[in-house]
Each structure stands twice: as C-alpha cells, then as structure tokens.
Design a protein around this motif. Structure first.
Motif, PDB file in Angstrom:
ATOM      1  N   PRO A  45     -35.286 -28.638  43.413  1.00 54.15           N
ATOM      2  CA  PRO A  45     -34.237 -27.689  43.038  1.00 54.15           C
ATOM      3  C   PRO A  45     -33.106 -28.310  42.232  1.00 54.15           C
ATOM      4  N   TRP A  66     -29.476 -20.013  44.865  1.00 54.04           N
ATOM      5  CA  TRP A  66     -30.488 -20.998  44.479  1.00 54.04           C
ATOM      6  C   TRP A  66     -31.228 -21.526  45.708  1.00 54.04           C
ATOM      7  N   THR A  67     -30.603 -21.496  46.877  1.00 55.32           N
ATOM      8  CA  THR A  67     -31.317 -21.931  48.082  1.00 55.32           C
ATOM      9  C   THR A  67     -32.520 -21.026  48.328  1.00 55.32           C
ATOM     10  N   SER A  70     -35.151 -21.724  45.335  1.00 51.82           N
ATOM     11  CA  SER A  70     -35.806 -23.025  45.445  1.00 51.82           C
ATOM     12  C   SER A  70     -36.648 -23.163  46.711  1.00 51.82           C
ATOM     13  N   SER A  71     -36.740 -22.095  47.507  1.00 56.56           N
ATOM     14  CA  SER A  71     -37.557 -22.154  48.728  1.00 56.56           C
ATOM     15  C   SER A  71     -39.042 -21.947  48.450  1.00 56.56           C
ATOM     16  N   SER A 118     -29.864 -23.388  34.893  1.00 60.84           N
ATOM     17  CA  SER A 118     -30.216 -24.418  35.858  1.00 60.84           C
ATOM     18  C   SER A 118     -29.329 -24.340  37.092  1.00 60.84           C
ATOM     19  N   SER A 119     -29.887 -24.754  38.217  1.00 61.32           N
ATOM     20  CA  SER A 119     -29.126 -24.772  39.464  1.00 61.32           C
ATOM     21  C   SER A 119     -28.085 -25.882  39.484  1.00 61.32           C
ATOM     22  N   ALA A 130     -33.832 -30.111  36.912  1.00 58.96           N
ATOM     23  CA  ALA A 130     -34.477 -29.552  38.098  1.00 58.96           C
ATOM     24  C   ALA A 130     -35.927 -29.233  37.755  1.00 58.96           C
ATOM     25  N   GLU A 133     -38.464 -24.552  40.178  1.00 53.90           N
ATOM     26  CA  GLU A 133     -37.774 -23.750  41.188  1.00 53.90           C
ATOM     27  C   GLU A 133     -36.255 -23.810  41.039  1.00 53.90           C
ATOM     28  N   GLY A 134     -35.758 -24.658  40.156  1.00 59.53           N
ATOM     29  CA  GLY A 134     -34.332 -24.766  39.904  1.00 59.53           C
ATOM     30  C   GLY A 134     -33.945 -24.325  38.503  1.00 59.53           C
TER      31      GLY A 134
END
Length: 179
Positions: A45, A66-67, A70-71, A118-119, A130, A133-134
C-alpha cells in the motif's frame, strides 16, 4: 563516472518500466519478482517516509480509506498476480466515490486529466510509491492542476480484476473537490 551514471539511469528506467508505470506490466510476474528483489519497492500500500515534508493522509468521513483499498490480497496464477477483493471493496464497483491521494502525472504539463492517485507521496522520480493496491488510475472531466499536496477526487470507481496494465482501481468522470 559518466558511464556509471548512464548505467544507473538505465537501470532505474528499466525498473520503472517493469514495475508498470511506464510499461504497463505491473501485473507481470517478472515485474513483481523485480519489485520483491528490490526490497518491495512498488509493492504494497505504500510507505510514507516520516522525514517527508508532506503530511500523510488522514482518514476522512465520506472518503474511501486507503486502509480499505489496500486490504486486497493477491494470488499468483500462471504469469500474473490476480487480485482477491473483499466484499467491502467489491461493493464499491461502479459506485460514485470520493478518494484522496497524491497525484502522479502521466502526461506533460501542470494540468492533468489522466494521472495516478497514490496513497503516499512520491519520494523518488524513478520509484513507484506503492503497489497496485495503493494506486488509482484517474480520468477527470476537467484538468486538475498538479500539486505536491493531497487532492480529493470524486468519480465512478471501477474495481478491476484483470486489467491489462495491472491496475486494481480506476476512477472515471472525476472531478477535483475543493480542500
């Protein structure tokens, strides 16, 4: 020394191309292997360097976290990584959402209509901040001025399970929101 700098620049370019930003092969097994061999650069992430002068993102009400994005987990199938999205992410597919992040331009100029969000902020011109996923590929109705600060975009999110460029998320018909 000049030759050494040229070789280092070429190596950085090849790494970025294989990681997906330039060559669009983020889901390619070779790109994944290179990222893992390089210590995970461009995977996961993202990492916000505590020495960065740019403040990290804070979760906000009404903005997809983002949590959550990015899971996603992945599995290797043949020569690519296949994402496995939890139900909470699949529920966002084709929905109008708000996301926040840091702009990575894909075109020249200070105004962008096609960019990556982007995260974490970019800390190196040759590094992907990242993994898929990020990152979110974004297309906006009107150009958005590039900024080092975080931006918030509203648009229709697509959750991608087999994108040719290895992306997991794409936001279309986007519109930048005032901070």
């Amino acid at each position: 020394m000049n030759r050494l700098l040229r070789m280092a620049s070429l190596a950085a370019f090849v790494f970025v191309a294989l990681s997906g930003v330039m060559g669009g092969v983020m889901g390619n097994f070779a790109g994944v292997a290179m990222a893992q061999a390089a210590g995970g650069i461009g995977s996961g992430p993202g990492y916000h360097d505590p020495r960065s002068p740019i403040k990290p993102l804070q979760e906000r009400a009404g903005v997809v976290a983002w949590t959550l994005l990015s899971s996603v987990t992945t599995k290797v199938e043949k020569d690519k990584l296949t994402p496995i999205f939890p139900p909470q992410i699949l529920a966002l597919d084709k929905q109008k959402v708000r996301v926040q992040g840091f702009m990575m331009p894909l075109e020249p100029g200070d105004k962008q209509q096609h960019f990556l969000l982007s995260s974490v902020p970019t800390s190196c011109a040759f590094c992907v901040p990242a993994g898929p996923e990020g990152l979110i590929e974004v297309r906006t109705r009107q150009a958005v001025r590039y900024s080092l600060e975080a931006i918030t975009i509203e648009g229709q999110l697509s959750v991608l399970s087999d994108d040719a460029y290895g992306m997991f998320y794409r936001l279309v018909d986007g519109q930048a929101l005032k901070p």
